[in-house]
Design a protein around this motif. Sequence first.
Motif, short mmCIF file in Angstrom:
data_model
loop_
_atom_site.label_atom_id
_atom_site.label_comp_id
_atom_site.label_asym_id
_atom_site.label_seq_id
_atom_site.Cartn_x
_atom_site.Cartn_y
_atom_site.Cartn_z
N GLY A 155 0.90 -1.24 -0.18
CA GLY A 155 0.03 0.07 -0.02
C GLY A 155 0.88 1.27 -0.10
N GLY A 156 0.19 2.32 0.17
CA GLY A 156 0.83 3.72 0.23
C GLY A 156 1.27 4.41 -1.16
N THR A 157 1.50 5.53 -1.31
CA THR A 157 1.87 6.09 -2.53
C THR A 157 3.51 5.71 -3.14
N ALA A 158 4.14 5.33 -2.26
CA ALA A 158 5.49 5.02 -2.81
C ALA A 158 5.65 3.99 -3.88
N PRO A 159 4.84 2.83 -3.58
CA PRO A 159 4.96 1.62 -4.78
C PRO A 159 4.16 2.24 -5.99
N VAL A 160 3.28 3.14 -5.80
CA VAL A 160 2.57 3.69 -6.92
C VAL A 160 3.56 4.50 -7.91
N VAL A 185 5.28 3.56 -11.54
CA VAL A 185 5.05 4.38 -12.67
C VAL A 185 6.40 4.70 -13.53
N VAL A 186 7.33 4.98 -12.66
CA VAL A 186 8.54 5.10 -13.08
C VAL A 186 9.10 3.96 -13.83
N THR A 187 9.22 2.82 -13.24
CA THR A 187 9.70 1.70 -13.83
C THR A 187 8.92 1.24 -15.19
N ALA A 188 7.55 1.48 -15.17
CA ALA A 188 6.68 1.23 -16.31
C ALA A 188 7.36 2.29 -17.34
N ALA A 227 9.86 2.93 -22.61
CA ALA A 227 11.01 3.79 -23.33
C ALA A 227 12.09 2.86 -23.88
N HIS A 228 12.75 1.83 -23.36
CA HIS A 228 13.79 0.96 -23.44
C HIS A 228 13.09 -0.04 -24.42
N LEU A 229 11.80 -0.59 -24.32
CA LEU A 229 11.42 -1.32 -25.23
C LEU A 229 11.12 -0.90 -26.79
N VAL A 230 10.87 0.46 -26.62
CA VAL A 230 10.64 1.31 -27.75
C VAL A 230 12.03 1.76 -28.55
N VAL A 231 12.69 2.20 -27.83
CA VAL A 231 13.99 2.82 -28.42
C VAL A 231 15.26 1.97 -28.78
#
Length: 163
Positions: A46-51, A55-58, A63-67
């Motif tokens: 829970g919490g906002t840190a995992p969100v 999001v940053v990881t996604a 970006a990695h998968l496209v570029v």
Amino acid sequence: MTEPVLDLRPPANLVCRRAVLFWTTRAALGWVLPLVSELLWLVFGGGTAPVVVLVVTAVLAVAHLVVMPQWRYRVHRWETTDQVVYTQSGWFNQERRIAPVSRIQTVDTERGPLERLFGLANLTVTTASARGPVHIHGLDHDTAQRLAAELATRTQATVGDAT
């Protein structure tokens, strides 16, 4: 008699176009564990840190998968002549290698399960060089087989002791 001068232009041949999908798939598999771990953290922690982390990881993953696969496809090239095997590879650090046919000791092809799925193969040309072998990744399987046979034939026909 003077030796012919090799034109240091990029090698002429691109790797197989299917290599883009292969590189994308292989990279996507590498992002599965971090994303699943972060999803579990979100669900059970829970919490906002995992969100934020998710999001940053996604965003980084997309970006990695496209570029990366497109970039690698544009950079990775190869060419052979009667005298040399010439490659260009890399992503951030790009490298050009020229291996004289007279220095070739072995020519190998390799296909992992994922390469077989995409009909690809890798060619490794081992030379008498401290720099190590020359690799051509992402070749069509038939092209890799043909190229290995051609290089083996040229090596046998070349005068020299490959040392």
